[in-house]
Design a protein around this motif. Structure first.
Motif, PDB file in Angstrom:
ATOM      1  N   GLU A  24       2.136  30.640 -82.106  1.00 39.78           N
ATOM      2  CA  GLU A  24       1.058  30.106 -81.271  1.00 39.78           C
ATOM      3  C   GLU A  24       0.095  31.201 -80.833  1.00 39.78           C
ATOM      4  O   GLU A  24      -1.136  31.000 -80.834  1.00 39.78           O
ATOM      5  N   VAL A  25       0.635  32.337 -80.451  1.00 37.21           N
ATOM      6  CA  VAL A  25      -0.224  33.459 -80.050  1.00 37.21           C
ATOM      7  C   VAL A  25      -1.148  33.854 -81.202  1.00 37.21           C
ATOM      8  O   VAL A  25      -2.343  34.102 -81.002  1.00 37.21           O
ATOM      9  N   GLN A  26      -0.617  33.892 -82.415  1.00 38.01           N
ATOM     10  CA  GLN A  26      -1.425  34.252 -83.576  1.00 38.01           C
ATOM     11  C   GLN A  26      -2.563  33.260 -83.792  1.00 38.01           C
ATOM     12  O   GLN A  26      -3.701  33.644 -84.073  1.00 38.01           O
ATOM     13  N   VAL A  27      -2.253  31.972 -83.658  1.00 42.72           N
ATOM     14  CA  VAL A  27      -3.282  30.948 -83.864  1.00 42.72           C
ATOM     15  C   VAL A  27      -4.353  31.028 -82.781  1.00 42.72           C
ATOM     16  O   VAL A  27      -5.554  30.886 -83.052  1.00 42.72           O
ATOM     17  N   VAL A  28      -3.929  31.259 -81.541  1.00 40.23           N
ATOM     18  CA  VAL A  28      -4.897  31.396 -80.451  1.00 40.23           C
ATOM     19  C   VAL A  28      -5.860  32.546 -80.728  1.00 40.23           C
ATOM     20  O   VAL A  28      -7.074  32.443 -80.506  1.00 40.23           O
ATOM     21  N   GLU A  29      -5.326  33.654 -81.230  1.00 37.94           N
ATOM     22  CA  GLU A  29      -6.170  34.809 -81.540  1.00 37.94           C
ATOM     23  C   GLU A  29      -7.102  34.528 -82.712  1.00 37.94           C
ATOM     24  O   GLU A  29      -8.238  35.012 -82.753  1.00 37.94           O
ATOM     25  N   ALA A  30      -6.645  33.736 -83.688  1.00 43.16           N
ATOM     26  CA  ALA A  30      -7.422  33.514 -84.908  1.00 43.16           C
ATOM     27  C   ALA A  30      -8.502  32.451 -84.752  1.00 43.16           C
ATOM     28  O   ALA A  30      -9.523  32.494 -85.447  1.00 43.16           O
ATOM     29  N   ALA A  31      -8.295  31.480 -83.872  1.00 46.72           N
ATOM     30  CA  ALA A  31      -9.197  30.333 -83.797  1.00 46.72           C
ATOM     31  C   ALA A  31     -10.564  30.710 -83.232  1.00 46.72           C
ATOM     32  O   ALA A  31     -10.668  31.474 -82.270  1.00 46.72           O
ATOM     33  N   ASN A  46      -6.690  19.319 -74.097  1.00 50.42           N
ATOM     34  CA  ASN A  46      -6.781  17.923 -73.697  1.00 50.42           C
ATOM     35  C   ASN A  46      -7.270  17.753 -72.266  1.00 50.42           C
ATOM     36  O   ASN A  46      -7.859  16.716 -71.926  1.00 50.42           O
ATOM     37  N   THR A  47      -7.004  18.751 -71.422  1.00 48.21           N
ATOM     38  CA  THR A  47      -7.389  18.679 -70.013  1.00 48.21           C
ATOM     39  C   THR A  47      -7.790  20.073 -69.534  1.00 48.21           C
ATOM     40  O   THR A  47      -7.502  21.077 -70.185  1.00 48.21           O
ATOM     41  N   ARG A  48      -8.412  20.116 -68.378  1.00 47.53           N
ATOM     42  CA  ARG A  48      -8.762  21.404 -67.780  1.00 47.53           C
ATOM     43  C   ARG A  48      -7.493  22.202 -67.471  1.00 47.53           C
ATOM     44  O   ARG A  48      -7.478  23.424 -67.619  1.00 47.53           O
ATOM     45  N   ARG A  49      -6.438  21.527 -67.079  1.00 47.10           N
ATOM     46  CA  ARG A  49      -5.187  22.231 -66.801  1.00 47.10           C
ATOM     47  C   ARG A  49      -4.659  22.908 -68.064  1.00 47.10           C
ATOM     48  O   ARG A  49      -4.189  24.044 -68.016  1.00 47.10           O
ATOM     49  N   GLU A  50      -4.708  22.225 -69.193  1.00 49.57           N
ATOM     50  CA  GLU A  50      -4.265  22.831 -70.446  1.00 49.57           C
ATOM     51  C   GLU A  50      -5.157  24.011 -70.816  1.00 49.57           C
ATOM     52  O   GLU A  50      -4.677  25.033 -71.325  1.00 49.57           O
ATOM     53  N   ALA A  51      -6.448  23.874 -70.575  1.00 45.17           N
ATOM     54  CA  ALA A  51      -7.361  24.980 -70.851  1.00 45.17           C
ATOM     55  C   ALA A  51      -6.972  26.210 -70.031  1.00 45.17           C
ATOM     56  O   ALA A  51      -6.954  27.348 -70.537  1.00 45.17           O
ATOM     57  N   ASP A  52      -6.647  25.993 -68.765  1.00 42.44           N
ATOM     58  CA  ASP A  52      -6.215  27.110 -67.912  1.00 42.44           C
ATOM     59  C   ASP A  52      -4.912  27.727 -68.419  1.00 42.44           C
ATOM     60  O   ASP A  52      -4.731  28.951 -68.370  1.00 42.44           O
ATOM     61  N   GLU A  53      -4.002  26.889 -68.918  1.00 43.71           N
ATOM     62  CA  GLU A  53      -2.739  27.407 -69.446  1.00 43.71           C
ATOM     63  C   GLU A  53      -2.963  28.258 -70.695  1.00 43.71           C
ATOM     64  O   GLU A  53      -2.270  29.263 -70.905  1.00 43.71           O
ATOM     65  N   LEU A  54      -3.914  27.871 -71.523  1.00 49.54           N
ATOM     66  CA  LEU A  54      -4.233  28.677 -72.703  1.00 49.54           C
ATOM     67  C   LEU A  54      -4.707  30.070 -72.290  1.00 49.54           C
ATOM     68  O   LEU A  54      -4.356  31.071 -72.915  1.00 49.54           O
ATOM     69  N   VAL A  55      -5.495  30.110 -71.239  1.00 51.09           N
ATOM     70  CA  VAL A  55      -6.010  31.397 -70.762  1.00 51.09           C
ATOM     71  C   VAL A  55      -4.914  32.200 -70.078  1.00 51.09           C
ATOM     72  O   VAL A  55      -4.728  33.398 -70.337  1.00 51.09           O
ATOM     73  N   GLU A  56      -4.156  31.544 -69.210  1.00 55.39           N
ATOM     74  CA  GLU A  56      -3.169  32.258 -68.395  1.00 55.39           C
ATOM     75  C   GLU A  56      -1.907  32.644 -69.168  1.00 55.39           C
ATOM     76  O   GLU A  56      -1.357  33.734 -68.963  1.00 55.39           O
ATOM     77  N   TYR A  92      -1.564  32.473 -72.731  1.00 62.14           N
ATOM     78  CA  TYR A  92      -1.782  32.941 -74.098  1.00 62.14           C
ATOM     79  C   TYR A  92      -2.966  33.903 -74.224  1.00 62.14           C
ATOM     80  O   TYR A  92      -3.333  34.280 -75.329  1.00 62.14           O
ATOM     81  N   ASP A  93      -3.554  34.269 -73.099  1.00 63.72           N
ATOM     82  CA  ASP A  93      -4.668  35.221 -73.092  1.00 63.72           C
ATOM     83  C   ASP A  93      -5.845  34.761 -73.944  1.00 63.72           C
ATOM     84  O   ASP A  93      -6.554  35.576 -74.546  1.00 63.72           O
ATOM     85  N   ALA A  94      -6.061  33.460 -74.029  1.00 63.84           N
ATOM     86  CA  ALA A  94      -7.221  32.954 -74.759  1.00 63.84           C
ATOM     87  C   ALA A  94      -8.497  33.343 -74.025  1.00 63.84           C
ATOM     88  O   ALA A  94      -8.528  33.393 -72.789  1.00 63.84           O
ATOM     89  N   GLU A  95      -9.539  33.627 -74.780  1.00 64.98           N
ATOM     90  CA  GLU A  95     -10.831  33.939 -74.178  1.00 64.98           C
ATOM     91  C   GLU A  95     -11.443  32.641 -73.647  1.00 64.98           C
ATOM     92  O   GLU A  95     -11.617  31.684 -74.403  1.00 64.98           O
TER      93      GLU A  95
END
Length: 442
Positions: A173-180, A186-196, A198-201
């Motif tokens: 998952e970390v690799q995919v987050v970095e590559a995408a 699906n929600t703002r909460r999920e967006a925050d979880e991606l950032v917090e 998985y270090d998504a930009e």
């Protein structure tokens, strides 16, 4: 004199998207095996995208020798079954070993098409993200990825007896987050979880809430629905819909129903606890034994376990219910909650993940999974006709904001943003690829 200038036209969207869903087919019946809300999501957004002018090729793993290589769902929507490993007997956990074979199958399909046939890759779930990453890189197009569920989130909210997600999934998952190029939450909460988690930009994360088929899931007569389903008119019907696995918490409903019957013995003979779905995930390897649990708790004759049903019949179950329970331990959105509300059914849901967004203020949210708390919440809804009426009306209104066309519009905006800055492709080459006329491949 004041002059005005015309608004700039929106950036062009993709003509054709390669949508990847390795582990579960969009044509599979939701509610059993690995088929669930993601299957519904993928197929419905593909239909809406095609109707908006963006064709979609859906790549999924072949699971039967009898499946045709290509299925045209409707104009602009094609499902391509890719051979990768044995047709049957592979669990989702065994699929990482077949990703290379799956990717090779996708490459073979694209090899029969002109350069630039696909403008963008949209992958769903981390297994598909691994394949989508390779395909997007090979074709020089953007990768958009939807996680749907995340290992680090699930591992923070494990149900009793459930198995943690493996470290290999977290790494993938970390690799995919970095590559995408873009990540769709699906929600703002999920967006925050991606950032917090998985270090998504943050600038690469967008929110596009899932939708519901508002033509099928509509309010209707509770009495008529019960007559169609063969349910007693005076039943107190508590309903669970989904895959039978610890993560989804159907045992929470069974325990709460037993507690409600203990508190109100006069209700016992009218009580119907219906579980619509099949075993999935760890529920296959270690069956949950809902029938045994109900028997031990004294309501074995009150439990009905029903295999997954098609959508028109599912809508009747929602309409027939006094309360629909969504007691998940982790949920990226909660499509069942919105479907139920669209049918005018009152919803009692766990206060986790995306369920607060799905339910809004039109349902009841329960903190935790304590049996007494759930029995109280379900009783206050199921046994109060006026409250059921109010929640049903508010829920139906709330669900109107979640049509699939709206989801597709948001996805198209994400696609346009990703196409505006294609990765690893020069401006000249990107334009050349986009000028290739559409073609039909076998």
């Amino acid at each position: 004199m004041t002059s005005t200038s015309a608004a700039s036209p929106p950036a062009p969207g993709p003509r054709r998207v390669a949508m990847v869903t390795v582990h579960t087919s969009p044509l599979a019946q939701p509610g059993t095996g690995d088929a669930g809300g993601m299957n519904v999501y993928v197929l419905e957004v593909a239909r809406q995208l095609a109707r908006a002018g963006t064709a979609v090729d859906l790549f999924t793993r072949a699971t039967s020798a009898s499946q045709p290589d290509v299925v045209q769902v409707e104009p602009g929507v094609v499902v391509r079954h890719v051979p990768a490993g044995p047709y049957e007997g592979l669990s989702k956990e065994e699929l990482p070993g077949q990703l290379c074979a799956f990717a090779a199958g996708m490459m073979r399909v694209a090899a029969h098409a002109p350069a630039g046939y696909y403008d963008l890759v949209h992958s769903h779930y981390w297994l598909s993200g691994q394949v989508g990453w390779l395909a997007a890189d090979r074709w020089g197009v953007p990768l958009v990825h939807s996680m749907h569920t995340m290992a680090r989130v699930k591992n923070l909210h494990l149900a009793d007896g459930d198995e943690p997600e493996p470290r290999g999934r977290e790494i993938g998952e970390v690799q995919v987050v970095e590559a995408a190029d873009r990540l769709v939450a699906n929600t703002r909460r999920e967006a925050d979880e991606l950032v917090e988690l998985y270090d998504a930009e943050p600038e690469r994360v967008a929110v596009a809430e899932p939708g519901v088929d508002l033509a099928t899931f509509t309010p209707g007569s509770r009495a008529e629905a019960r007559a169609v389903l063969g349910l007693p008119p005076d039943a107190v019907l508590l309903l669970f819909v989904g895959r039978v696995q610890p993560l989804k918490g159907p045992d929470v409903l069974v325990r709460a129903a037993a507690e409600l019957a203990r508190r109100r013995p006069d209700l016992r003979e009218r009580l119907v606890v219906a579980v619509l779905g099949g075993a999935s995930g760890s529920g296959v390897r270690t069956p949950m034994g809902l029938e045994d649990l109900a028997a031990r708790l004294g309501i074995g004759d009150r439990l009905r376990v029903v295999p997954p049903v098609e959508r028109a019949t599912l809508a009747q179950w929602y309409r027939a219910a006094d309360a629909v329970a969504v007691p998940s331990h982790s949920e990226s959105f909660g499509l069942v909650a919105v479907e139920a509300q669209a049918c005018g059914a009152p919803v009692v849901a766990a206060n986790v993940g995306g369920l607060p967004t799905a339910v809004g203020d039109a349902g009841v949210l329960v903190d935790g999974h304590d049996t007494a708390d759930w029995a109280t919440a379900l009783g206050r809804v199921a046994l109060d006709a006026e409250r059921r009426r109010v929640l049903g009306r508010r829920g139906a209104e709330h669900a109107q904001g979640f049509g699939w066309a709206r989801t597709a519009e948001k996805l198209l905006a994400v696609y346009r943003g990703a196409l505006a800055a294609p990765k690893d492709v020069s401006i000249h080459d990107a334009q050349r690829l986009r000028d290739v006329p559409p073609a039909v491949i076998p």
